[in-house]
Write a protein that holds these residues in place. Structure first.
Motif, PDB file in Angstrom:
ATOM      1  N   MET A   1       0.836  -1.191   0.000  1.00  0.00           N
ATOM      2  CA  MET A   1       0.000   0.000   0.000  1.00  0.00           C
ATOM      3  C   MET A   1       0.876   1.248   0.000  1.00  0.00           C
ATOM      4  N   ALA A   2       0.475   2.244  -0.756  1.00  0.00           N
ATOM      5  CA  ALA A   2       1.144   3.548  -0.758  1.00  0.00           C
ATOM      6  C   ALA A   2       0.091   4.638  -0.638  1.00  0.00           C
ATOM      7  N   VAL A   3       0.502   5.775  -0.126  1.00  0.00           N
ATOM      8  CA  VAL A   3      -0.409   6.905   0.077  1.00  0.00           C
ATOM      9  C   VAL A   3       0.143   8.124  -0.646  1.00  0.00           C
ATOM     10  N   THR A   4      -0.715   8.788  -1.401  1.00  0.00           N
ATOM     11  CA  THR A   4      -0.372  10.100  -1.949  1.00  0.00           C
ATOM     12  C   THR A   4      -1.314  11.141  -1.372  1.00  0.00           C
ATOM     13  N   PHE A   5      -0.768  12.313  -1.179  1.00  0.00           N
ATOM     14  CA  PHE A   5      -1.548  13.451  -0.690  1.00  0.00           C
ATOM     15  C   PHE A   5      -1.625  14.515  -1.777  1.00  0.00           C
ATOM     16  N   ASP A   6      -2.815  15.051  -1.968  1.00  0.00           N
ATOM     17  CA  ASP A   6      -2.946  16.328  -2.649  1.00  0.00           C
ATOM     18  C   ASP A   6      -2.254  17.363  -1.760  1.00  0.00           C
ATOM     19  N   LEU A   7      -1.778  18.449  -2.334  1.00  0.00           N
ATOM     20  CA  LEU A   7      -1.051  19.432  -1.527  1.00  0.00           C
ATOM     21  C   LEU A   7      -1.924  20.614  -1.129  1.00  0.00           C
ATOM     22  N   PHE A   8      -2.375  21.383  -2.115  1.00  0.00           N
ATOM     23  CA  PHE A   8      -3.094  22.624  -1.825  1.00  0.00           C
ATOM     24  C   PHE A   8      -4.542  22.343  -1.423  1.00  0.00           C
ATOM     25  N   GLY A   9      -4.904  22.834  -0.253  1.00  0.00           N
ATOM     26  CA  GLY A   9      -6.245  22.590   0.263  1.00  0.00           C
ATOM     27  C   GLY A   9      -6.356  21.304   1.046  1.00  0.00           C
ATOM     28  N   THR A  10      -5.294  20.505   1.037  1.00  0.00           N
ATOM     29  CA  THR A  10      -5.285  19.244   1.777  1.00  0.00           C
ATOM     30  C   THR A  10      -4.255  19.288   2.893  1.00  0.00           C
TER      31      THR A  10
END
Length: 206
Positions: A1-10
């Motif tokens: 499993m891997a996780v990505t994050f949105d940056l702006f607003g998150t």
């Protein structure tokens, strides 16, 4: 499993120019570029014929908008004007650091951000004190595609060394970030699940 994050607003909030066209115009004039009288109209028009979902760097748009009005500008001047116009004040959102740490405990972690401004993502990460916290940083102008296009998520997954269906993407916009669900991955919406609760949600089954 891997996780990505949105940056702006998150993970962070930034102060965008209230009038982007005007902000860019000021920076162009500071570089001795003649700004046409109908610049706001030109800025709002489509000048780059890109495939659906493809990313168009803002300096390219600005250069074409000026050219449409007979104004020549170097790529370098357009780029520097755009970068300066979007020089951000950055605020890290509550729970962001704990959410990143929780994701890191479970596997590789990355950023996947729609961003048309060169240097904005790395500069934001530096100002937020988040540089070095991610195994990979994927941006739309870097990979050539904007979320929710499948190729954006595929690029982020490849950068983390996982299949796209093994990706959990955390964001604030279902119309963009939610595209991961169409590829068999999982979307966590921070407007419904606060970052402070991310650890519990990562443990839950799909």
């Amino acid at each position: 499993m891997a996780v990505t994050f949105d940056l702006f607003g998150t993970l962070v909030d930034i102060e965008y120019p209230t009038d982007p066209a005007e902000a860019v115009a000021r920076e162009l004039e500071a570089r001795d570029v003649t700004v046409p009288d109908d610049w706001h109209v030109a800025y709002g028009e489509v000048h780059v014929d890109a495939p659906e979902g493809a990313a168009v760097p803002l300096p390219a748009h600005v250069g074409r908008a000026l050219a449409s009005r007979g104004v020549d500008v170097s790529d370098n001047a357009a780029r520097h004007a755009v970068v300066s116009a979007f020089d951000p004040d950055v605020t890290v959102r509550e729970g962001a650091r704990d959410a990143i740490a929780a994701a890191n405990d479970r596997g590789p972690v990355g950023i996947l951000s729609n961003c048309s401004v060169p240097e904005l993502v790395p500069r934001t990460l530096v100002r937020a004190g988040l540089r070095g916290e991610f195994d990979a940083v994927t941006t739309s102008i870097g990979c050539g595609w904007r979320k929710p296009h499948p190729k954006a998520f595929e690029a982020a997954a490849a950068a983390l060394g996982v299949d796209v269906e093994d990706l959990i993407h955390v964001g604030d916009d279902p119309s963009e970030d939610g595209g991961i669900a169409d590829l068999g991955g999982r979307f966590l919406d921070v407007t419904e699940t606060p970052l402070s609760e991310l650890s519990t949600r990562l443990e839950a089954r799909r």
